[in-house]
Design a protein around this motif. Sequence first.
Motif, PDB file in Angstrom:
ATOM      1  N   TYR A   1      23.140  14.427   1.949  1.00  0.00           N
ATOM      2  CA  TYR A   1      23.412  14.617   3.366  1.00  0.00           C
ATOM      3  C   TYR A   1      22.597  15.793   3.923  1.00  0.00           C
ATOM      4  O   TYR A   1      22.556  16.863   3.338  1.00  0.00           O
ATOM      5  N   GLY A   2      21.978  15.556   5.056  1.00  0.00           N
ATOM      6  CA  GLY A   2      21.257  16.613   5.750  1.00  0.00           C
ATOM      7  C   GLY A   2      19.873  16.903   5.220  1.00  0.00           C
ATOM      8  O   GLY A   2      19.191  17.789   5.748  1.00  0.00           O
ATOM      9  N   GLN A   3      19.447  16.188   4.192  1.00  0.00           N
ATOM     10  CA  GLN A   3      18.139  16.468   3.605  1.00  0.00           C
ATOM     11  C   GLN A   3      17.133  15.379   3.923  1.00  0.00           C
ATOM     12  O   GLN A   3      17.470  14.201   4.026  1.00  0.00           O
ATOM     13  N   VAL A   4      15.905  15.795   4.039  1.00  0.00           N
ATOM     14  CA  VAL A   4      14.804  14.862   4.212  1.00  0.00           C
ATOM     15  C   VAL A   4      14.530  14.187   2.876  1.00  0.00           C
ATOM     16  O   VAL A   4      14.436  14.851   1.852  1.00  0.00           O
ATOM     17  N   MET A   5      14.408  12.867   2.905  1.00  0.00           N
ATOM     18  CA  MET A   5      14.129  12.124   1.675  1.00  0.00           C
ATOM     19  C   MET A   5      12.629  12.121   1.399  1.00  0.00           C
ATOM     20  O   MET A   5      11.814  11.920   2.296  1.00  0.00           O
ATOM     21  N   ALA A   6      12.294  12.321   0.137  1.00  0.00           N
ATOM     22  CA  ALA A   6      10.896  12.246  -0.267  1.00  0.00           C
ATOM     23  C   ALA A   6      10.526  10.802  -0.604  1.00  0.00           C
ATOM     24  O   ALA A   6      11.384  10.006  -0.986  1.00  0.00           O
ATOM     25  N   VAL A   7       9.249  10.494  -0.486  1.00  0.00           N
ATOM     26  CA  VAL A   7       8.770   9.162  -0.849  1.00  0.00           C
ATOM     27  C   VAL A   7       9.121   8.846  -2.297  1.00  0.00           C
ATOM     28  O   VAL A   7       9.417   7.707  -2.658  1.00  0.00           O
ATOM     29  N   SER A   8       9.138   9.857  -3.137  1.00  0.00           N
ATOM     30  CA  SER A   8       9.445   9.668  -4.559  1.00  0.00           C
ATOM     31  C   SER A   8      10.887   9.227  -4.791  1.00  0.00           C
ATOM     32  O   SER A   8      11.229   8.763  -5.876  1.00  0.00           O
ATOM     33  N   GLY A   9      11.726   9.368  -3.775  1.00  0.00           N
ATOM     34  CA  GLY A   9      13.112   8.952  -3.899  1.00  0.00           C
ATOM     35  C   GLY A   9      13.359   7.501  -3.572  1.00  0.00           C
ATOM     36  O   GLY A   9      14.502   7.057  -3.532  1.00  0.00           O
ATOM     37  N   VAL A  10      12.301   6.762  -3.337  1.00  0.00           N
ATOM     38  CA  VAL A  10      12.408   5.350  -2.969  1.00  0.00           C
ATOM     39  C   VAL A  10      12.207   4.467  -4.197  1.00  0.00           C
ATOM     40  O   VAL A  10      11.248   4.650  -4.947  1.00  0.00           O
ATOM     41  N   SER A  11      13.095   3.497  -4.378  1.00  0.00           N
ATOM     42  CA  SER A  11      12.954   2.568  -5.497  1.00  0.00           C
ATOM     43  C   SER A  11      12.324   1.241  -5.078  1.00  0.00           C
ATOM     44  O   SER A  11      11.691   0.571  -5.890  1.00  0.00           O
ATOM     45  N   SER A  12      12.494   0.848  -3.818  1.00  0.00           N
ATOM     46  CA  SER A  12      11.887  -0.399  -3.327  1.00  0.00           C
ATOM     47  C   SER A  12      11.494  -0.235  -1.864  1.00  0.00           C
ATOM     48  O   SER A  12      12.237   0.384  -1.095  1.00  0.00           O
ATOM     49  N   TRP A  13      10.344  -0.830  -1.509  1.00  0.00           N
ATOM     50  CA  TRP A  13       9.849  -0.777  -0.141  1.00  0.00           C
ATOM     51  C   TRP A  13       9.806  -2.176   0.473  1.00  0.00           C
ATOM     52  O   TRP A  13       9.554  -3.149  -0.234  1.00  0.00           O
ATOM     53  N   GLY A  14      10.027  -2.215   1.774  1.00  0.00           N
ATOM     54  CA  GLY A  14       9.715  -3.431   2.500  1.00  0.00           C
ATOM     55  C   GLY A  14       8.228  -3.486   2.798  1.00  0.00           C
ATOM     56  O   GLY A  14       7.480  -2.564   2.468  1.00  0.00           O
ATOM     57  N   GLN A  15       7.818  -4.555   3.454  1.00  0.00           N
ATOM     58  CA  GLN A  15       6.384  -4.742   3.710  1.00  0.00           C
ATOM     59  C   GLN A  15       5.936  -4.015   4.973  1.00  0.00           C
ATOM     60  O   GLN A  15       4.739  -3.869   5.214  1.00  0.00           O
ATOM     61  N   GLY A  16       6.868  -3.571   5.779  1.00  0.00           N
ATOM     62  CA  GLY A  16       6.551  -2.812   6.980  1.00  0.00           C
ATOM     63  C   GLY A  16       6.546  -3.669   8.229  1.00  0.00           C
ATOM     64  O   GLY A  16       6.259  -4.872   8.191  1.00  0.00           O
ATOM     65  N   THR A  17       6.855  -3.038   9.358  1.00  0.00           N
ATOM     66  CA  THR A  17       6.774  -3.686  10.664  1.00  0.00           C
ATOM     67  C   THR A  17       6.160  -2.687  11.641  1.00  0.00           C
ATOM     68  O   THR A  17       6.478  -1.506  11.614  1.00  0.00           O
ATOM     69  N   GLN A  18       5.276  -3.175  12.478  1.00  0.00           N
ATOM     70  CA  GLN A  18       4.515  -2.282  13.341  1.00  0.00           C
ATOM     71  C   GLN A  18       5.254  -2.014  14.640  1.00  0.00           C
ATOM     72  O   GLN A  18       5.779  -2.926  15.290  1.00  0.00           O
ATOM     73  N   VAL A  19       5.267  -0.734  15.022  1.00  0.00           N
ATOM     74  CA  VAL A  19       5.837  -0.310  16.301  1.00  0.00           C
ATOM     75  C   VAL A  19       4.746   0.416  17.075  1.00  0.00           C
ATOM     76  O   VAL A  19       4.149   1.371  16.565  1.00  0.00           O
ATOM     77  N   THR A  20       4.491  -0.051  18.277  1.00  0.00           N
ATOM     78  CA  THR A  20       3.498   0.569  19.145  1.00  0.00           C
ATOM     79  C   THR A  20       4.152   0.964  20.452  1.00  0.00           C
ATOM     80  O   THR A  20       4.788   0.134  21.109  1.00  0.00           O
ATOM     81  N   VAL A  21       4.031   2.230  20.798  1.00  0.00           N
ATOM     82  CA  VAL A  21       4.617   2.745  22.032  1.00  0.00           C
ATOM     83  C   VAL A  21       3.485   3.152  22.967  1.00  0.00           C
ATOM     84  O   VAL A  21       2.641   3.983  22.606  1.00  0.00           O
ATOM     85  N   SER A  22       3.493   2.578  24.153  1.00  0.00           N
ATOM     86  CA  SER A  22       2.440   2.872  25.121  1.00  0.00           C
ATOM     87  C   SER A  22       2.970   3.822  26.192  1.00  0.00           C
ATOM     88  O   SER A  22       4.160   3.829  26.503  1.00  0.00           O
TER      89      SER A  22
END
Length: 126
Positions: A104-125
């Motif tokens: 709680y309250g901590q930033v997660m590191a990439v190393s703390g991830v066991s599985s990733w999704g493929q990603g979805t793009q968000v574009t803000v104009s």
Amino acid sequence: QVQPVESGGGLAQAGGSLKLSCVASGDTFSRSPLGWFRQAPGKEREFVAAISRYDSSTSYADSVKGRFTISRDDTKNTVYLQMNDLKVADTADYYCAVLRYFIYGQVMAVSGVSSWGQGTQVTVSS
């Protein structure tokens, strides 16, 4: 291995809203802490938000606090990211993540991830 699948990305205007969803099959997803990360062009992947497995406690990056909300529905094996008051700086590919742990309250590191999704793009104009 769990393979999450994101949806809901797209184009939004600054000040607008988008809601991302991520679903995965199997029990591992509903039994794990979950998170969202993002990666802007030319930048490293960074933590956005996380939610615990047990009591749905949440943590957020300072840059999105008060604007983004992470939630989960374990009956649907789904985690959400509601993004309000979007800024041009929020433009990135957003990745759902199954986490190895949650603090709680901590930033997660990439190393703390066991599985990733493929990603979805968000574009803000502007």
